[in-house]
Design a protein around this motif. Structure first.
Motif, PDB file in Angstrom:
ATOM      1  N   SER A  29      33.984  30.326  29.281  1.00  0.00           N
ATOM      2  CA  SER A  29      34.942  29.608  28.434  1.00  0.00           C
ATOM      3  C   SER A  29      36.357  30.131  28.652  1.00  0.00           C
ATOM      4  O   SER A  29      37.325  29.361  28.674  1.00  0.00           O
ATOM      5  N   LEU A  30      36.500  31.438  28.845  1.00  0.00           N
ATOM      6  CA  LEU A  30      37.819  32.008  29.086  1.00  0.00           C
ATOM      7  C   LEU A  30      38.365  31.533  30.422  1.00  0.00           C
ATOM      8  O   LEU A  30      39.557  31.188  30.525  1.00  0.00           O
ATOM      9  N   TYR A  31      37.527  31.480  31.426  1.00  0.00           N
ATOM     10  CA  TYR A  31      37.943  30.966  32.739  1.00  0.00           C
ATOM     11  C   TYR A  31      38.427  29.527  32.618  1.00  0.00           C
ATOM     12  O   TYR A  31      39.512  29.180  33.102  1.00  0.00           O
ATOM     13  N   ARG A  32      37.658  28.693  31.969  1.00  0.00           N
ATOM     14  CA  ARG A  32      38.028  27.281  31.844  1.00  0.00           C
ATOM     15  C   ARG A  32      39.305  27.097  31.022  1.00  0.00           C
ATOM     16  O   ARG A  32      40.090  26.181  31.281  1.00  0.00           O
ATOM     17  N   LYS A  33      39.514  27.965  30.064  1.00  0.00           N
ATOM     18  CA  LYS A  33      40.717  27.889  29.235  1.00  0.00           C
ATOM     19  C   LYS A  33      41.991  28.009  30.065  1.00  0.00           C
ATOM     20  O   LYS A  33      43.019  27.387  29.744  1.00  0.00           O
ATOM     21  N   TYR A  34      41.928  28.802  31.132  1.00  0.00           N
ATOM     22  CA  TYR A  34      43.145  29.072  31.916  1.00  0.00           C
ATOM     23  C   TYR A  34      43.234  28.242  33.198  1.00  0.00           C
ATOM     24  O   TYR A  34      44.154  28.456  34.005  1.00  0.00           O
ATOM     25  N   LEU A  35      42.323  27.296  33.387  1.00  0.00           N
ATOM     26  CA  LEU A  35      42.444  26.398  34.524  1.00  0.00           C
ATOM     27  C   LEU A  35      43.665  25.500  34.331  1.00  0.00           C
ATOM     28  O   LEU A  35      43.965  25.066  33.224  1.00  0.00           O
ATOM     29  N   VAL A  36      44.355  25.204  35.418  1.00  0.00           N
ATOM     30  CA  VAL A  36      45.562  24.359  35.321  1.00  0.00           C
ATOM     31  C   VAL A  36      45.294  23.012  35.976  1.00  0.00           C
ATOM     32  O   VAL A  36      44.357  22.856  36.736  1.00  0.00           O
ATOM     33  N   HIS A  89      33.591  39.279  41.843  1.00  0.00           N
ATOM     34  CA  HIS A  89      33.264  38.339  40.782  1.00  0.00           C
ATOM     35  C   HIS A  89      34.176  38.488  39.573  1.00  0.00           C
ATOM     36  O   HIS A  89      34.136  37.651  38.659  1.00  0.00           O
ATOM     37  N   TRP A  90      35.024  39.519  39.588  1.00  0.00           N
ATOM     38  CA  TRP A  90      35.947  39.758  38.483  1.00  0.00           C
ATOM     39  C   TRP A  90      37.408  39.540  38.900  1.00  0.00           C
ATOM     40  O   TRP A  90      38.315  40.073  38.274  1.00  0.00           O
ATOM     41  N   HIS A  91      37.657  38.771  39.962  1.00  0.00           N
ATOM     42  CA  HIS A  91      39.034  38.521  40.378  1.00  0.00           C
ATOM     43  C   HIS A  91      39.670  37.349  39.632  1.00  0.00           C
ATOM     44  O   HIS A  91      40.827  37.417  39.209  1.00  0.00           O
ATOM     45  N   SER A  92      38.946  36.247  39.513  1.00  0.00           N
ATOM     46  CA  SER A  92      39.600  34.998  39.101  1.00  0.00           C
ATOM     47  C   SER A  92      40.135  35.024  37.678  1.00  0.00           C
ATOM     48  O   SER A  92      41.268  34.586  37.431  1.00  0.00           O
ATOM     49  N   ILE A  93      39.362  35.522  36.727  1.00  0.00           N
ATOM     50  CA  ILE A  93      39.806  35.459  35.328  1.00  0.00           C
ATOM     51  C   ILE A  93      41.066  36.296  35.090  1.00  0.00           C
ATOM     52  O   ILE A  93      42.044  35.798  34.505  1.00  0.00           O
ATOM     53  N   PRO A  94      41.119  37.575  35.514  1.00  0.00           N
ATOM     54  CA  PRO A  94      42.368  38.325  35.330  1.00  0.00           C
ATOM     55  C   PRO A  94      43.556  37.701  36.055  1.00  0.00           C
ATOM     56  O   PRO A  94      44.677  37.739  35.538  1.00  0.00           O
ATOM     57  N   VAL A  95      43.314  37.129  37.244  1.00  0.00           N
ATOM     58  CA  VAL A  95      44.418  36.504  37.979  1.00  0.00           C
ATOM     59  C   VAL A  95      44.945  35.289  37.222  1.00  0.00           C
ATOM     60  O   VAL A  95      46.164  35.107  37.070  1.00  0.00           O
ATOM     61  N   LEU A  96      44.051  34.431  36.746  1.00  0.00           N
ATOM     62  CA  LEU A  96      44.491  33.250  36.000  1.00  0.00           C
ATOM     63  C   LEU A  96      45.271  33.647  34.752  1.00  0.00           C
ATOM     64  O   LEU A  96      46.312  33.053  34.440  1.00  0.00           O
ATOM     65  N   MET A  97      44.794  34.654  34.042  1.00  0.00           N
ATOM     66  CA  MET A  97      45.470  35.081  32.821  1.00  0.00           C
ATOM     67  C   MET A  97      46.800  35.767  33.125  1.00  0.00           C
ATOM     68  O   MET A  97      47.792  35.559  32.417  1.00  0.00           O
ATOM     69  N   ALA A  98      46.830  36.572  34.181  1.00  0.00           N
ATOM     70  CA  ALA A  98      48.081  37.243  34.550  1.00  0.00           C
ATOM     71  C   ALA A  98      49.141  36.225  34.962  1.00  0.00           C
ATOM     72  O   ALA A  98      50.311  36.345  34.594  1.00  0.00           O
ATOM     73  N   ALA A  99      48.726  35.214  35.720  1.00  0.00           N
ATOM     74  CA  ALA A  99      49.677  34.179  36.134  1.00  0.00           C
ATOM     75  C   ALA A  99      50.231  33.447  34.919  1.00  0.00           C
ATOM     76  O   ALA A  99      51.447  33.204  34.822  1.00  0.00           O
ATOM     77  N   ALA A 100      49.356  33.098  33.983  1.00  0.00           N
ATOM     78  CA  ALA A 100      49.800  32.390  32.780  1.00  0.00           C
ATOM     79  C   ALA A 100      50.752  33.244  31.950  1.00  0.00           C
ATOM     80  O   ALA A 100      51.606  32.701  31.236  1.00  0.00           O
ATOM     81  N   ASN A 101      50.619  34.555  32.055  1.00  0.00           N
ATOM     82  CA  ASN A 101      51.504  35.471  31.336  1.00  0.00           C
ATOM     83  C   ASN A 101      52.688  35.927  32.190  1.00  0.00           C
ATOM     84  O   ASN A 101      53.349  36.913  31.857  1.00  0.00           O
ATOM     85  N   LYS A 102      52.905  35.214  33.289  1.00  0.00           N
ATOM     86  CA  LYS A 102      54.078  35.428  34.147  1.00  0.00           C
ATOM     87  C   LYS A 102      54.118  36.817  34.776  1.00  0.00           C
ATOM     88  O   LYS A 102      55.187  37.392  35.009  1.00  0.00           O
ATOM     89  N   LYS A 103      52.956  37.377  35.056  1.00  0.00           N
ATOM     90  CA  LYS A 103      52.882  38.650  35.755  1.00  0.00           C
ATOM     91  C   LYS A 103      52.765  38.380  37.255  1.00  0.00           C
ATOM     92  O   LYS A 103      51.977  37.536  37.691  1.00  0.00           O
TER      93      LYS A 103
END
Length: 457
Positions: free
Chosen positions: A450-457, A139-153
């Motif tokens: 809200s953080l999850y939705r912020k990083y949706l593309v 349940h804690w995979h999606s948010i770090p992945v979305l944020m890491a991708a947005a930060n080019k990690k």
């Protein structure tokens, strides 16, 4: 299979030398300068871990053996405690010490520069980190992945890839948009025996493929030796339980709920169906040539669900996935463990470290250069690093990992509703059930939703 009633409701850079003042004269080891066969610090990939629990120890060891990698940071909201695999200790400081001890021994000098973090957001936003591994509960995979991708990690994310189908689509879209390298931790794709069997099947050696059977373990094993600790008790010191819950619903703390046994709670995972759903169904899709699609129907679901006070996942399960080409995939806890491909002219069974082809003469055939030769990887960790350097797609990219774990999610949804479901693998929607579509996403607790939705593309 009998269903119990009522079932539980669930409708760049850190140097390799220790910090401190060096006496003069100083002899700097060749490893620090990139000599004597070592990779120079400036050329290493700085890798951080988000999660320091069950699988983190194994994966840390896998990356420590690669001289192209420097593990610089470990993030976890648990400082250190027992309750992980076989009741053993893990946590942030435990894994940090593992890394420091390895580098100390390797370079013959005391190393203590591995950084510890409690907040993963510091990791994904750090400029000196090149890649991350997300090895948290599902349940804690999606948010770090979305944020890491947005930060080019670049990202290595453990399986099962997601908690929901909607999260998988969001992650795959983000990875594609930002052009980062992604490896799903479905390491069987880097196993020689799995590749060989899938090549035999894909090249028609067993004739026309008719049925694929995935045998997964059943039950809810007490991996953490905490299954009996179901009473609500105070949260241990140095464990941020509220953040551990994160986007999941609020729930009273008990040791049976967290660490390795979280996988038996539907708010955090999907039981053995998803725990092994990132392995054998992944190989089934590979052998079928269905990496970027999925079934059109899920039928004949049958299940028994845990009656444990905290755990509520399926302990026994059976469901069938029908593909548009007529191939049927069966997932069952009663089937032979592994993946069995059944064709018009033979069969091929494969599991870890072993496989068998019937008739045996089919195993002697050679796959020629003009035939289907599948992606070859002999080491899942090294393949990820190879691809970071080459910018080529990894053997288990995000879209493939998403499509594979979708099989498990579809099965769980069909079994929870106890009905046959029609699935559109293009639109990724059910076409015959409003109720089933409600499971494609889960409401996330704030502020994480809200953080999850912020990083949706």
């Amino acid at each position: 299979m009998k269903e119990n009633t009522p079932r539980r409701t669930f409708i760049k850079q850190i140097g390799i030398l220790a910090t401190g003042t060096l006496a003069v004269p100083t002899i700097i080891p060749g490893s620090a300068l990139g000599k004597n066969g070592f990779v120079a610090p400036s050329d290493r990939i700085n890798l951080a871990f988000i999660g320091a629990g069950n699988q983190a120890g194994n994966d840390v060891r896998g990356f420590l053996d690669d001289p192209r990698v420097q593990i610089t940071s470990i993030c976890d909201i648990n400082k250190q405690s027992p309750g992980y695999w076989d009741g053993k200790v893990a946590g942030r400081e435990f894994i940090m010490k593992m890394v420091d001890d390895y580098y100390s021994e390797k370079h013959g000098k005391k190393y203590g520069s591995t950084k510890g973090f409690l907040d993963f957001r510091e990791i994904v936003e750090a400029k000196d980190i090149d890649a991350v591994e997300v090895v948290t509960p599902d349940h804690w995979h999606s948010i770090p992945v979305l944020m890491a991708a947005a930060n080019k990690k670049d990202i290595y994310c453990q399986k099962p890839l997601t908690l929901t189908i909607g999260e998988g689509r969001a992650m795959s879209d983000a990875v594609k948009k930002y052009g980062v390298i992604f490896q799903t931790g479905s390491q069987q794709r880097s196993g020689k025996e799995f590749r060989q069997v899938c090549e035999l099947v894909r090249n028609g050696r067993i004739g026309e493929l008719q049925t694929v059977v995935c045998g997964l373990p059943g039950g809810t094993p007490d991996f953490g030796k905490t299954g009996h600790l179901t009473e609500t008790v105070p949260v241990p010191k140095d464990f941020d339980y509220d953040t551990w819950l994160g986007p999941a619903p609020e729930a009273p703390y008990s040791p049976s709920r967290t660490h390795v046994n979280y996988r038996w709670v539907l708010d955090y995972s999907g039981g053995m169906v998803t725990d092994w759903g990132g392995h054998h169904p992944d190989i089934a899709q590979w052998g079928m040539g269905m990496d970027h699609t999925g079934p059109v129907k899920i039928q004949n679901p049958s299940s028994v669900w845990s009656d444990h006070p905290v755990w509520n996942t399926a302990t026994e399960f059976y469901f069938e996935c029908l593909y548009e080409n007529g191939v049927k995939l069966i997932v069952s806890h009663e089937a032979k463990q592994g993946v069995t491909f059944i064709g018009s002219e033979g069969e091929a069974w494969v599991s870890r470290g072993n496989y068998k082809v019937t008739p045996e003469k089919l195993d002697d055939t050679v796959i020629g250069p003009q035939e289907i030769n599948l992606y070859k990887s002999d080491n899942h960790y090294r393949n990820f690093i190879d691809c970071i350097l080459s910018r080529k797609e990894a053997i288990a990219p995000c879209e493939v990992g998403h499509r594979s774990i979708t099989i498990a999610h579809l099965g769980n949804i069909a079994m929870m509703l106890n009905q046959d479901l029609d699935w559109d693998p293009v639109k990724e929607r059910f076409t015959n059930s409003f109720a089933a579509n409600q499971f494609l996403n889960r409401q996330m607790r704030e502020p994480w939703g809200s953080l999850y939705r912020k990083y949706l593309v």
